[in-house]
Motif scaffolding. Sequence first.
Motif, PDB file in Angstrom:
ATOM      1  N   THR A   4       0.832  -1.207   0.000  1.00  0.00           N
ATOM      2  CA  THR A   4       0.000   0.000   0.000  1.00  0.00           C
ATOM      3  C   THR A   4       0.863   1.250   0.000  1.00  0.00           C
ATOM      4  O   THR A   4       0.538   2.243  -0.666  1.00  0.00           O
ATOM      5  CB  THR A   4      -0.923  -0.006   1.235  1.00  0.00           C
ATOM      6  N   GLU A   5       1.980   1.220   0.715  1.00  0.00           N
ATOM      7  CA  GLU A   5       2.872   2.378   0.782  1.00  0.00           C
ATOM      8  C   GLU A   5       3.435   2.735  -0.595  1.00  0.00           C
ATOM      9  O   GLU A   5       3.493   3.911  -0.964  1.00  0.00           O
ATOM     10  CB  GLU A   5       4.011   2.116   1.758  1.00  0.00           C
ATOM     11  N   THR A   8       0.606   4.240  -2.642  1.00  0.00           N
ATOM     12  CA  THR A   8       0.318   5.580  -2.130  1.00  0.00           C
ATOM     13  C   THR A   8       1.369   6.569  -2.606  1.00  0.00           C
ATOM     14  O   THR A   8       1.037   7.676  -3.059  1.00  0.00           O
ATOM     15  CB  THR A   8       0.253   5.562  -0.592  1.00  0.00           C
ATOM     16  N   LYS A  12       0.933   9.862  -5.096  1.00  0.00           N
ATOM     17  CA  LYS A  12       1.437  11.157  -4.651  1.00  0.00           C
ATOM     18  C   LYS A  12       2.393  11.737  -5.699  1.00  0.00           C
ATOM     19  O   LYS A  12       2.317  12.916  -6.038  1.00  0.00           O
ATOM     20  CB  LYS A  12       2.153  11.012  -3.305  1.00  0.00           C
TER      21      LYS A  12
END
Length: 63
Positions: A4-5, A8, A12
């Motif tokens: 998920t990081e 994400t 971004k």
Amino acid sequence: MLSTEKITNAFKAICEEAERLKNQDDPDQLQAGLSMIVSIAKHQNDIRNSANGSCTAHSKKQQ
């Protein structure tokens, strides 16, 4: 599957690049920025600081 990081951070990075391009007048810089956005989306990771040629996924032969 990607963490998920990483996803994400990819979103971004895409948003940051798109915001930077909104006021870009130079067509060459605009094309380079759009290319970067496509690359980030394809890799689903923020690759902006990666060394050129460090991705081996593009060098594999299509079978």
